[in-house]
Motif scaffolding. Structure first.
Motif, PDB file in Angstrom:
ATOM      1  N   LEU A 124      46.330  30.301  29.475  1.00  0.00           N
ATOM      2  CA  LEU A 124      45.269  30.588  29.273  1.00  0.00           C
ATOM      3  C   LEU A 124      43.979  30.446  30.393  1.00  0.00           C
ATOM      4  N   VAL A 125      43.339  31.783  30.516  1.00  0.00           N
ATOM      5  CA  VAL A 125      42.611  32.148  31.668  1.00  0.00           C
ATOM      6  C   VAL A 125      41.200  31.122  31.272  1.00  0.00           C
ATOM      7  N   ASP A 126      40.214  29.971  31.660  1.00  0.00           N
ATOM      8  CA  ASP A 126      39.285  29.494  31.070  1.00  0.00           C
ATOM      9  C   ASP A 126      38.527  29.146  32.321  1.00  0.00           C
ATOM     10  N   ALA A 127      38.749  29.724  33.504  1.00  0.00           N
ATOM     11  CA  ALA A 127      37.975  29.425  34.483  1.00  0.00           C
ATOM     12  C   ALA A 127      38.227  30.231  35.396  1.00  0.00           C
ATOM     13  N   PRO A 128      37.541  30.872  36.732  1.00  0.00           N
ATOM     14  CA  PRO A 128      37.620  31.471  37.902  1.00  0.00           C
ATOM     15  C   PRO A 128      39.141  31.710  38.241  1.00  0.00           C
ATOM     16  N   GLY A 129      39.826  32.697  38.778  1.00  0.00           N
ATOM     17  CA  GLY A 129      40.865  31.897  40.040  1.00  0.00           C
ATOM     18  C   GLY A 129      41.011  32.986  41.522  1.00  0.00           C
ATOM     19  N   PRO A 130      41.998  32.829  42.335  1.00  0.00           N
ATOM     20  CA  PRO A 130      42.087  33.263  42.919  1.00  0.00           C
ATOM     21  C   PRO A 130      42.667  34.633  42.438  1.00  0.00           C
ATOM     22  N   ASP A 131      43.939  34.129  41.392  1.00  0.00           N
ATOM     23  CA  ASP A 131      44.767  35.053  40.733  1.00  0.00           C
ATOM     24  C   ASP A 131      44.084  36.238  39.816  1.00  0.00           C
ATOM     25  N   ARG A 132      42.953  36.386  39.613  1.00  0.00           N
ATOM     26  CA  ARG A 132      42.072  37.524  39.873  1.00  0.00           C
ATOM     27  C   ARG A 132      41.160  38.006  40.652  1.00  0.00           C
ATOM     28  N   ALA A 133      40.728  38.534  41.518  1.00  0.00           N
ATOM     29  CA  ALA A 133      40.163  38.531  42.372  1.00  0.00           C
ATOM     30  C   ALA A 133      39.295  40.259  41.810  1.00  0.00           C
ATOM     31  N   VAL A 134      38.298  40.001  42.559  1.00  0.00           N
ATOM     32  CA  VAL A 134      36.758  41.120  41.604  1.00  0.00           C
ATOM     33  C   VAL A 134      36.260  42.051  42.820  1.00  0.00           C
ATOM     34  N   VAL A 135      36.446  43.166  42.519  1.00  0.00           N
ATOM     35  CA  VAL A 135      35.277  43.907  42.784  1.00  0.00           C
ATOM     36  C   VAL A 135      34.227  44.632  42.760  1.00  0.00           C
ATOM     37  N   PHE A 136      32.859  43.945  43.131  1.00  0.00           N
ATOM     38  CA  PHE A 136      31.829  44.485  42.030  1.00  0.00           C
ATOM     39  C   PHE A 136      30.828  45.854  43.031  1.00  0.00           C
ATOM     40  N   GLN A 137      30.460  46.956  41.961  1.00  0.00           N
ATOM     41  CA  GLN A 137      29.863  47.558  42.647  1.00  0.00           C
ATOM     42  C   GLN A 137      29.299  47.344  43.998  1.00  0.00           C
ATOM     43  N   GLY A 183      30.720  53.163  51.672  1.00  0.00           N
ATOM     44  CA  GLY A 183      31.708  53.091  51.079  1.00  0.00           C
ATOM     45  C   GLY A 183      32.576  52.653  52.437  1.00  0.00           C
ATOM     46  N   MET A 184      32.413  52.362  53.668  1.00  0.00           N
ATOM     47  CA  MET A 184      33.066  50.972  54.759  1.00  0.00           C
ATOM     48  C   MET A 184      32.685  49.635  53.922  1.00  0.00           C
ATOM     49  N   LYS A 185      31.948  49.236  53.673  1.00  0.00           N
ATOM     50  CA  LYS A 185      31.212  47.600  53.255  1.00  0.00           C
ATOM     51  C   LYS A 185      32.653  48.095  52.460  1.00  0.00           C
ATOM     52  N   GLN A 186      32.531  48.879  51.288  1.00  0.00           N
ATOM     53  CA  GLN A 186      33.319  48.877  50.042  1.00  0.00           C
ATOM     54  C   GLN A 186      34.734  48.388  50.256  1.00  0.00           C
TER      55      GLN A 186
END
Length: 266
Positions: free
Chosen positions: A71-84, A142-145
């Motif tokens: 169960l996913v119930d908190a943030p964790g390094p197994d799910r990395a997020v790239v935002f706009q 673009g380089m930042k992203q």
């Protein structure tokens, strides 16, 4: 075969006590390891909300998300997020921004040399090894992203989550980063969930496109398989009949069966 990532009966209601607003209802989605899935829909259909639930940043009112049956119930390094927004720390160099994530995840399990090599490896993967000493203010959007993607990949996540990662870029940089992401996917075969408003981007990058109905109380309307062989080349697909068919199916869903509310009022 069981799903690598399973979204089961997920629903979320905001302000449940004062003014209940159901944002998502009955969302069910199975994603296999190595699959690239795009989620598309009109503004307000809960795309980012669903991504944040998978990331563990929001808890659903109903249902749950399971990664490798856990169960996913908190943030964790197994799910990395790239935002706009790349969210790079402006006082750190390109190298330091990525190394910070590497140290956080692998500080106790890898040597300093191993972490240095891994940081450089991921910057090279996104084509940013030439700018390791520069600060975010010294490089383009673009380089930042690219650096943001390198930072996410360096965490070795089981699932890479991307929330309109190219939405703030001009058309040329957007195309370059799409091509870079396809190359990375071909190399790593990582599991990706991407939010997008761009139909062509979704068809170009995805194995499947998840199309959301309009909010509130949004849910999955249709799921479209994209039977295009990999690796894919943008120019080769320009006149491809399968590509055109898939693009047409998404457009028909969005603008014929699920028009935005303001279009009906116009």
């Amino acid at each position: 075969m069981g799903a690598y990532l399973s979204i089961e009966g997920v629903g979320i209601t905001f302000n449940p006590r004062k003014s209940p607003t159901p944002a998502l209802v009955g969302v069910d989605l199975k994603i296999q390891k190595g699959e690239f899935v795009s989620i598309i829909g009109h503004s307000g259909c809960g795309k980012s909300t669903l991504l944040n639930i998978v990331a563990g940043l929001l808890k659903p009112t109903l249902g749950g998300v399971f990664l490798e049956s856990k169960l996913v119930d908190a943030p964790g390094p197994d799910r990395a997020v790239v935002f706009q927004n790349h969210s790079l720390l402006p006082w750190l160099t390109v190298y330091q921004n990525v190394r910070l994530a590497v140290d956080k995840v692998f500080g106790k399990t890898r040597t300093d040399t191993e972490r240095d090599e891994w940081t450089l490896h991921n910057l090279n993967l996104v084509g940013m090894s030439h700018a390791i000493a520069k600060h975010p203010s010294e490089i383009s959007g673009g380089m930042k992203q690219r650096v943001g993607i390198a930072r996410a990949l360096a965490m070795e996540p089981k699932v890479l989550l991307m929330d309109e990662p190219f939405g703030a870029l001009d058309a040329l940089n957007r195309a370059r980063l799409q091509d870079a992401l396809m190359q990375i996917q071909n190399t790593l075969h990582n599991t990706v969930i991407m939010i997008t408003h761009d139909v062509d981007e979704a068809v170009l990058l995805s194995d499947r496109i998840v199309m959301m109905t309009n909010g509130p109380a949004a849910t999955i309307g249709e799921i479209l398989d994209i039977p295009l062989e990999r690796p894919r080349k943008r120019l080769d697909l320009a006149d491809d009949a399968t590509y055109a068919h898939c693009r047409g199916e998404v457009l028909r869903f969005l603008y014929a069966r699920h028009r935005p509310a303001d279009a009906d009022a116009a």
